[in-house]
Design an enzyme around this catalytic site. Sequence first.
Site, PDB file in Angstrom:
ATOM      1  N   HIS A   1       0.833  -1.198   0.000  1.00  0.00           N
ATOM      2  CA  HIS A   1       0.000   0.000   0.000  1.00  0.00           C
ATOM      3  C   HIS A   1       0.872   1.255   0.000  1.00  0.00           C
ATOM      4  O   HIS A   1       1.931   1.296   0.638  1.00  0.00           O
ATOM      5  CB  HIS A   1      -0.918   0.033   1.221  1.00  0.00           C
ATOM      6  CG  HIS A   1      -2.169  -0.756   1.073  1.00  0.00           C
ATOM      7  ND1 HIS A   1      -3.035  -0.587   0.000  1.00  0.00           N
ATOM      8  CD2 HIS A   1      -2.729  -1.720   1.862  1.00  0.00           C
ATOM      9  CE1 HIS A   1      -4.064  -1.415   0.143  1.00  0.00           C
ATOM     10  NE2 HIS A   1      -3.901  -2.114   1.252  1.00  0.00           N
TER      11      HIS A   1
ATOM     12  N   CYS B   1       0.198   2.609  -4.722  1.00  0.00           N
ATOM     13  CA  CYS B   1      -0.595   3.795  -5.049  1.00  0.00           C
ATOM     14  C   CYS B   1       0.180   5.070  -4.725  1.00  0.00           C
ATOM     15  O   CYS B   1       1.047   5.081  -3.856  1.00  0.00           O
ATOM     16  CB  CYS B   1      -1.905   3.781  -4.266  1.00  0.00           C
ATOM     17  SG  CYS B   1      -2.952   2.338  -4.568  1.00  0.00           S
TER      18      CYS B   1
END
Length: 346
Positions: free
Chosen positions: A130, A186
């Site tokens: 992440h 991301c």
Amino acid sequence: QSYKGIKFADDIATQVQQKLGEHLSNKARENGSTEQATDSLGQVTGRRKALFIGINYFGQNGELRGCINDVHNIKNFLSKNYRIDEILVLTDDQTNPQKMPTRQNILAAFRWLRNGAKSGDSLIFHYSGHGGSVEDTDGDEEDGMDETLIPVDYQHAGYIVDDEIHDVLVRGLPKGVRLTSIMDCCHSESILDLPYIYTVDGDLQVIETSKNEGIVTLVGAGTRFLLDGNKKKAIASIKEGMKSLMSSTSGGNSAAREKAIKTRSTEADVIQFSGCRDSQTSADAQIGGEATGAMSYALITSLKKNKNQNYTQLLKEMRQLLNGKYTQIPCMSAGRKLVLDDSFAI
């Protein structure tokens, strides 16, 4: 709808986007929105160390499926095709607490990777997990947001902000050291806080060029829809194109860019491939029956096709592989104005 019909539509749309992209890139050079790189890339003659971090966040909200696979795939590919002398792997499926990708262990691994590095050495860092963004507090981000890595223990230990990543991993690396970073997460375009962002032609962005990418994406979406009638895919591409157009109208923060160049430029040859722009997310995908990050898949697939392509060719190939399938746009940045027409190497 036949596979041949879909492939034909993709091929034609890709050709249209390539031609339009070339035209707009030439215009960008003419009007001064890009500049040419000037610095030569040093040769790798010394030791090669690699750090691989993959986090699936087992049992947590936002659990991912493909990040540990990404680490194994990238590590195996690079080990088979390039020389690597020392390897450290942090993944959250290991029983050794020192090999868990906690905040403390990740920062310690950064120090391990750069420890003793000297001119001619090569450092490789691959991260799949992440990524996030938080409000910038020191004025070095054009979009007003800092990017973050999210360790497995983030809920009590916190994130790792890009300022800290740069300070611990990048800042002060000696001249002649090469650091190649592959960031499959991301909001990753500027996650190493490197000041020079590249176009697919190897030029450096002087001002935000996402307007051109927005135009190209919209034209490609329209072409695909006319040829294959895939409304869902067309709408996704149109949304992404409009997002690029809208972000370009803000013009960026030139004072923040100047500060980034002044405070984040490097003597070492630091090069980063990232899965997407700072405003985008990266896909945790299912490809060929295996959970994988779309960007890690694109990097391996592109290099398998042609191991000898240069850095900007590799960026272009990765973008073409993901184009029309995912909205994310892989990016490349560097710590100084490197001419990246050498073959990709670690």
